[in-house]
Scaffold this motif. Structure first.
Motif, PDB file in Angstrom:
ATOM      1  N   GLY A  25       0.806  -1.213   0.000  1.00  0.00           N
ATOM      2  CA  GLY A  25       0.000   0.000   0.000  1.00  0.00           C
ATOM      3  C   GLY A  25       0.842   1.267   0.000  1.00  0.00           C
ATOM      4  O   GLY A  25       1.801   1.400  -0.769  1.00  0.00           O
ATOM      5  N   THR A  26       0.507   2.196   0.879  1.00  0.00           N
ATOM      6  CA  THR A  26       1.230   3.468   0.961  1.00  0.00           C
ATOM      7  C   THR A  26       2.678   3.245   1.361  1.00  0.00           C
ATOM      8  O   THR A  26       3.576   3.977   0.914  1.00  0.00           O
ATOM      9  CB  THR A  26       0.541   4.420   1.964  1.00  0.00           C
ATOM     10  OG1 THR A  26      -0.818   4.602   1.575  1.00  0.00           O
ATOM     11  CG2 THR A  26       1.225   5.773   2.006  1.00  0.00           C
ATOM     12  N   ARG A  27       2.925   2.235   2.188  1.00  0.00           N
ATOM     13  CA  ARG A  27       4.312   1.928   2.592  1.00  0.00           C
ATOM     14  C   ARG A  27       5.162   1.563   1.375  1.00  0.00           C
ATOM     15  O   ARG A  27       6.306   2.007   1.247  1.00  0.00           O
ATOM     16  CB  ARG A  27       4.307   0.790   3.614  1.00  0.00           C
ATOM     17  CG  ARG A  27       3.794   1.185   4.992  1.00  0.00           C
ATOM     18  CD  ARG A  27       3.256  -0.005   5.772  1.00  0.00           C
ATOM     19  NE  ARG A  27       4.231  -1.045   5.975  1.00  0.00           N
ATOM     20  CZ  ARG A  27       4.961  -1.216   7.088  1.00  0.00           C
ATOM     21  NH1 ARG A  27       4.815  -0.376   8.083  1.00  0.00           N
ATOM     22  NH2 ARG A  27       5.814  -2.207   7.196  1.00  0.00           N
ATOM     23  N   SER A  76      -2.874  11.044   1.041  1.00  0.00           N
ATOM     24  CA  SER A  76      -3.020  12.245   1.864  1.00  0.00           C
ATOM     25  C   SER A  76      -1.838  12.389   2.818  1.00  0.00           C
ATOM     26  O   SER A  76      -1.081  11.435   3.044  1.00  0.00           O
ATOM     27  CB  SER A  76      -4.311  12.175   2.679  1.00  0.00           C
ATOM     28  OG  SER A  76      -4.213  11.187   3.688  1.00  0.00           O
ATOM     29  N   ILE A  77      -1.691  13.589   3.385  1.00  0.00           N
ATOM     30  CA  ILE A  77      -0.609  13.815   4.333  1.00  0.00           C
ATOM     31  C   ILE A  77      -0.733  12.902   5.536  1.00  0.00           C
ATOM     32  O   ILE A  77       0.265  12.406   6.071  1.00  0.00           O
ATOM     33  CB  ILE A  77      -0.550  15.305   4.773  1.00  0.00           C
ATOM     34  CG1 ILE A  77       0.666  15.561   5.673  1.00  0.00           C
ATOM     35  CG2 ILE A  77      -1.829  15.720   5.463  1.00  0.00           C
ATOM     36  CD1 ILE A  77       1.987  15.336   5.016  1.00  0.00           C
ATOM     37  N   CYS A 129       1.555   8.501   8.579  1.00  0.00           N
ATOM     38  CA  CYS A 129       1.355   7.215   9.252  1.00  0.00           C
ATOM     39  C   CYS A 129       2.314   6.171   8.689  1.00  0.00           C
ATOM     40  O   CYS A 129       2.978   5.442   9.433  1.00  0.00           O
ATOM     41  CB  CYS A 129      -0.087   6.732   9.095  1.00  0.00           C
ATOM     42  SG  CYS A 129      -1.293   7.608  10.105  1.00  0.00           S
ATOM     43  N   ALA A 130       2.387   6.102   7.359  1.00  0.00           N
ATOM     44  CA  ALA A 130       3.247   5.107   6.720  1.00  0.00           C
ATOM     45  C   ALA A 130       4.721   5.382   7.004  1.00  0.00           C
ATOM     46  O   ALA A 130       5.501   4.448   7.239  1.00  0.00           O
ATOM     47  CB  ALA A 130       2.992   5.087   5.219  1.00  0.00           C
ATOM     48  N   LEU A 131       5.120   6.653   6.989  1.00  0.00           N
ATOM     49  CA  LEU A 131       6.517   6.997   7.294  1.00  0.00           C
ATOM     50  C   LEU A 131       6.889   6.565   8.707  1.00  0.00           C
ATOM     51  O   LEU A 131       7.966   5.995   8.936  1.00  0.00           O
ATOM     52  CB  LEU A 131       6.730   8.505   7.135  1.00  0.00           C
ATOM     53  CG  LEU A 131       6.829   9.049   5.707  1.00  0.00           C
ATOM     54  CD1 LEU A 131       6.780  10.573   5.710  1.00  0.00           C
ATOM     55  CD2 LEU A 131       8.102   8.552   5.026  1.00  0.00           C
ATOM     56  N   GLU A 168       9.611   3.781   9.772  1.00  0.00           N
ATOM     57  CA  GLU A 168      10.713   4.157  10.663  1.00  0.00           C
ATOM     58  C   GLU A 168      10.744   3.256  11.892  1.00  0.00           C
ATOM     59  O   GLU A 168      11.811   2.797  12.320  1.00  0.00           O
ATOM     60  CB  GLU A 168      10.571   5.621  11.074  1.00  0.00           C
ATOM     61  CG  GLU A 168      11.783   6.177  11.815  1.00  0.00           C
ATOM     62  CD  GLU A 168      11.635   7.647  12.161  1.00  0.00           C
ATOM     63  OE1 GLU A 168      12.572   8.186  12.790  1.00  0.00           O
ATOM     64  OE2 GLU A 168      10.597   8.252  11.831  1.00  0.00           O
ATOM     65  N   LEU A 169       9.577   2.975  12.462  1.00  0.00           N
ATOM     66  CA  LEU A 169       9.496   2.092  13.625  1.00  0.00           C
ATOM     67  C   LEU A 169       9.959   0.683  13.289  1.00  0.00           C
ATOM     68  O   LEU A 169      10.570  -0.004  14.118  1.00  0.00           O
ATOM     69  CB  LEU A 169       8.062   2.049  14.156  1.00  0.00           C
ATOM     70  CG  LEU A 169       7.540   3.323  14.834  1.00  0.00           C
ATOM     71  CD1 LEU A 169       6.052   3.201  15.125  1.00  0.00           C
ATOM     72  CD2 LEU A 169       8.310   3.596  16.125  1.00  0.00           C
ATOM     73  N   ASP A 170       9.681   0.246  12.060  1.00  0.00           N
ATOM     74  CA  ASP A 170      10.089  -1.098  11.637  1.00  0.00           C
ATOM     75  C   ASP A 170      11.555  -1.157  11.216  1.00  0.00           C
ATOM     76  O   ASP A 170      12.062  -2.235  10.882  1.00  0.00           O
ATOM     77  CB  ASP A 170       9.207  -1.572  10.474  1.00  0.00           C
ATOM     78  CG  ASP A 170       7.782  -1.885  10.927  1.00  0.00           C
ATOM     79  OD1 ASP A 170       7.579  -2.073  12.144  1.00  0.00           O
ATOM     80  OD2 ASP A 170       6.879  -1.934  10.064  1.00  0.00           O
TER      81      ASP A 170
END
Length: 379
Positions: A326-328, A351-352, A357-359, A363-365
């Motif tokens: 998806g967005t990721r 959307s922003i 959310c995806a960023l 980053e967390l992953d």
């Protein structure tokens, strides 16, 4: 199962069932739902045939979902909500919080335990932070929550463990309403240890979710946009750089909502200091003093991503993990050519809120790293 007469069907579907059918059929995609509602009411969308949808310019994937007229799941949802006293509030309802209208990807239906109108005419403050709060974060969190409540704010949180729990507990202690926004189905309890607390929040204020029963949702980053949308101000009490609460802070800054962060010593507050560098106001200090006291560790130097990897996009594409979809995946592919700013990732399909959310998830992953100036690069 509901049985509708011909005369009653349109009325009932328009009021509730059609909203549940539409949002569930389109998997709660705010953008897809908005495109449909631009052309049809929920009941009109339910009645539309293939030619009608095509003439209205509805894309093929969305049309395919709308052509499935089975309302069995929607009926089950409505029945369970009625049984468990869960309110179904579409965006057309006078009880729908008008503050959410400012979100470009607002939830079109809210499922509510309690009374969401408890925020009407009141100041609202998001109160979020890490699940792994320190003793210092806990102590300061209680103090700040009490100060906000005493100043007339209703606290909005995600009711997660840690800092969010402090907001709910202090509100109950002070006998004032509070609102919890869940990232799971409205009839589920998460985390389990907050089961009783969740019920108490519903008794004094409201517990809300955009996800109805039988969804199996676990979309925690997405719910943060609702927390921001409901809030007049946003407070990030304790947050490392890699924390879900950073989604809330970054999004509120993007939406130009007054954002505050508690800047104390230690890595547990790295994210708070990052927010201050990017425009948030420090709690209990001046912006200059907070920045001097503990600069964000990421800012001084930037390591270049090894050039060989950048010259082999085909190799990078093949190594995309299975969970990057998806967005990721869209972001990953954009970053193959080098660091990109978050604003450059926003387009008509992303959307922003979705991008942030995806960023944060990437980053967390550990898949990407943040650079100064709101830019990101693959690791």
């Amino acid at each position: 199962m509901y049985v509708y007469s011909d005369d009653e069907k349109e009325k009932e579907m328009t009021k509730t069932l059609s909203w549940v059918w539409l949002t569930s059929s389109l998997k709660f995609s705010s953008r897809a739902i908005a495109r449909v509602l631009y052309k049809f009411t929920p009941y009109e969308a339910y009645c539309a045939d293939e030619d009608t949808l095509k003439a209205a310019g509805i894309d093929g994937d969305t049309a395919e979902k709308l052509l499935d007229k089975d309302t069995a799941l929607a009926c089950r949802i409505v029945e369970k909500c009625e049984k468990e006293n869960i309110k179904i509030i579409p965006s057309s309802s006078p009880d729908y919080p008008r503050a959410l209208e400012r979100l470009p990807d607002k939830p079109f239906v809210l499922y509510v335990k309690g009374d969401i109108t408890c925020i009407n005419g009141r100041k609202t403050a998001a109160f979020v932070g890490t699940r792994r709060m320190t003793a210092e974060g806990h102590q300061n969190g209680e103090r700040i929550a009490q100060e906000l409540i005493d100043s007339g704010y209703v606290l909005i949180s995600g009711l997660a463990s840690g800092i969010d729990t402090v907001a709910a507990e202090m509100s109950i202690k002070k006998n004032v309403p509070t609102v919890a926004v869940l990232g799971v189905d409205i009839d589920k309890y998460f985390p389990a240890e907050n089961t009783r607390l969740t019920d108490r929040v519903a008794e004094t204020g409201a517990v809300i979710s955009e996800y109805p029963p039988y969804t199996g949702a676990r979309f925690f980053p997405a719910r943060n946009r609702i927390i921001v949308g409901l809030s007049d101000i946003v407070n990030v009490i304790e947050s490392p750089s890699k924390s879900g609460s950073m989604i809330t802070g970054r999004l509120s800054l993007k939406m130009k909502i007054p954002t505050y962060a508690l800047c104390l010593e230690g890595s547990s507050f790295d994210g708070c200091r990052e927010l201050v560098v990017n425009g948030a106001l420090p709690i209990g200090s001046t912006k200059t003093e907070a920045a001097k006291k503990a600069p964000v560790k990421k800012t001084p130097s930037v390591k270049k991503v090894p050039s060989p990897k950048k010259k082999e996009p085909e190799k990078e594409t093949k190594s995309i993990p299975d969970d990057v979809v998806g967005t990721r995946r869209y972001i990953w592919e954009k970053l193959l050519s080098g660091p990109v700013g978050e604003n450059a990732l926003v387009d008509s399909s992303h959307s922003i809120q979705e991008v942030l959310c995806a960023l944060t998830e990437l980053e967390l992953d550990g898949y990407i790293r943040a650079l100064p100036g709101g830019r990101y690069a693959l690791k």
